[in-house]
Design an enzyme around this catalytic site. Sequence first.
Site, PDB file in Angstrom:
ATOM      1  N   ASP A  46      40.229  43.762  41.467  1.00 26.01           N
ATOM      2  CA  ASP A  46      40.064  42.758  41.886  1.00 26.01           C
ATOM      3  C   ASP A  46      41.128  41.382  41.846  1.00 26.01           C
ATOM      4  OD1 ASP A  46      40.690  43.649  39.569  1.00 26.01           O
ATOM      5  OD2 ASP A  46      38.989  42.897  38.683  1.00 26.01           O
ATOM      6  N   HIS A  47      42.399  41.649  41.535  1.00 25.56           N
ATOM      7  CA  HIS A  47      43.322  40.971  41.479  1.00 25.56           C
ATOM      8  C   HIS A  47      44.358  40.829  42.323  1.00 25.56           C
ATOM      9  CE1 HIS A  47      42.436  40.683  36.746  1.00 25.56           C
ATOM     10  NE2 HIS A  47      41.699  41.874  36.960  1.00 25.56           N
TER      11      HIS A  47
ATOM     12  N   HIS B 233      45.067  46.411  39.930  1.00 28.38           N
ATOM     13  CA  HIS B 233      43.992  46.952  40.620  1.00 28.38           C
ATOM     14  C   HIS B 233      43.075  45.937  41.545  1.00 28.38           C
ATOM     15  CE1 HIS B 233      42.555  48.454  36.629  1.00 28.38           C
ATOM     16  NE2 HIS B 233      43.279  49.662  37.140  1.00 28.38           N
TER      17      HIS B 233
ATOM     18  N   ASP C  28      44.644  41.678  32.127  1.00 27.01           N
ATOM     19  CA  ASP C  28      43.357  42.530  31.680  1.00 27.01           C
ATOM     20  C   ASP C  28      44.654  43.097  30.599  1.00 27.01           C
ATOM     21  OD1 ASP C  28      42.054  41.629  34.543  1.00 27.01           O
ATOM     22  OD2 ASP C  28      41.825  43.685  35.131  1.00 27.01           O
TER      23      ASP C  28
ATOM     24  N   HIS D  17      38.036  36.347  33.261  1.00 26.78           N
ATOM     25  CA  HIS D  17      37.456  37.833  33.911  1.00 26.78           C
ATOM     26  C   HIS D  17      36.807  38.171  33.363  1.00 26.78           C
ATOM     27  CE1 HIS D  17      38.197  41.671  34.068  1.00 26.78           C
ATOM     28  NE2 HIS D  17      39.373  41.448  35.333  1.00 26.78           N
TER      29      HIS D  17
ATOM     30  N   HIS E  18      48.016  43.283  37.644  1.00 30.19           N
ATOM     31  CA  HIS E  18      48.585  44.576  37.903  1.00 30.19           C
ATOM     32  C   HIS E  18      47.859  44.873  39.258  1.00 30.19           C
ATOM     33  CE1 HIS E  18      44.527  43.248  36.159  1.00 30.19           C
ATOM     34  NE2 HIS E  18      43.854  44.566  36.428  1.00 30.19           N
TER      35      HIS E  18
ATOM     36  N   HIS F 241      46.673  48.365  29.153  1.00 28.87           N
ATOM     37  CA  HIS F 241      44.843  47.539  29.796  1.00 28.87           C
ATOM     38  C   HIS F 241      45.670  49.785  30.581  1.00 28.87           C
ATOM     39  CE1 HIS F 241      42.713  46.397  32.618  1.00 28.87           C
ATOM     40  NE2 HIS F 241      43.092  46.863  34.063  1.00 28.87           N
TER      41      HIS F 241
HETATM   42 ZN   LIG Z   1      40.488  42.636  36.839  1.00 25.16          ZN
HETATM   43 ZN   LIG Z   2      42.363  45.449  35.941  1.00 27.12          ZN
END
Ligand SMILES: [Zn+2]
Ligand SMILES: [Zn+2]
Length: 304
Positions: A64-65, A62, A207, A265, A60, A137
């Site tokens: 952080d990814h 976000h 996630d 994670h 996805h 998510h």
């Molecule tokens: Zn994440």
């Molecule tokens: Zn996420």
Amino acid sequence: MEVYFLGTSGGVPSPERSLPCTAVHRNGRTVLLDCGEGSQRRLMQSPVSLMSVDHILLSHHHGDHVTGIPGLVQTMDLFSRERPLTIHGPEGTVDLIDDMMNMYDGPPGYEVQVNDVPPEGSFNIDGLQVYAVPTQHSVASLGFVLREATRPGRFDPGAAKALGVPEGPMFSRLQSGMDVEIGGRKVIPEDVMGEPRRGRSIAYSGDTLPCDDFAIAARDVCLMVHEATFPDGMEKRAEESGHSTFSQAAAVAKRANSRMLVLTHISPRVEDPVEMEKAAMEALGGPFVVAARDMDSIQVRFPD
Ligand SMILES: [Zn+2]
Ligand SMILES: [Zn+2]
């Protein structure tokens, strides 16, 4: 097939944990599962060559990814990469990567291909069939199941001899799928080969809340890599933010009958991942749960 846990934090990094990135290394080439900030440095610290990465699967969008992508793309360019790099992700990935490429002074000197993967889409990467599964998510998200093709069954030399096949070149013919003739009688590979054997397989959740569709798609995988953002006892917070706890992740792995579960994670708020790992193991009713630390690696073996 080796799996390297390069970044095992969620949301924000910690001194010990980098942002999400898992590398699947097979036949000398590498597929990254997510690419958080710092992934290229972790790759450099691992035995996997950064230039061996040909595909990135994004669960996805976000930050952080995905924040590791611009730096990685630029470093590959500075290292004079020529092979294309392909980035796969949920709807909107083409636009996201377009925006990232606009950060540079001109496009890189190699091709960056981007693939918006439809929910339940499937595609092949060097003999590895990838199945996308919509997960649950707070934004559009996909889990991925990676499966090798089945292998031929085991050759039974006793059965071949009993059918009058002499040891030698005729054994090889049968093993490579060809018929042979003995005294005017045909012997076919099915007469002397066992059932086809399963290849290796990995399921990656990205996630998500505990997700039934993901558990179903991941049936009997050799290795499940599941997010475990929150410690047990924080189910409400996990539900509100579209994440899972350690024991919820273990329950998904149990439903899928996965042979092994690695949790990743992991939020910096998890004070003692080993204690949580034990609780997840109890929930799973089996011994094969590991809370990953950065730079852990696992060899995925053939199931039989
Ligand atoms: Zn994440
Ligand atoms: Zn996420």
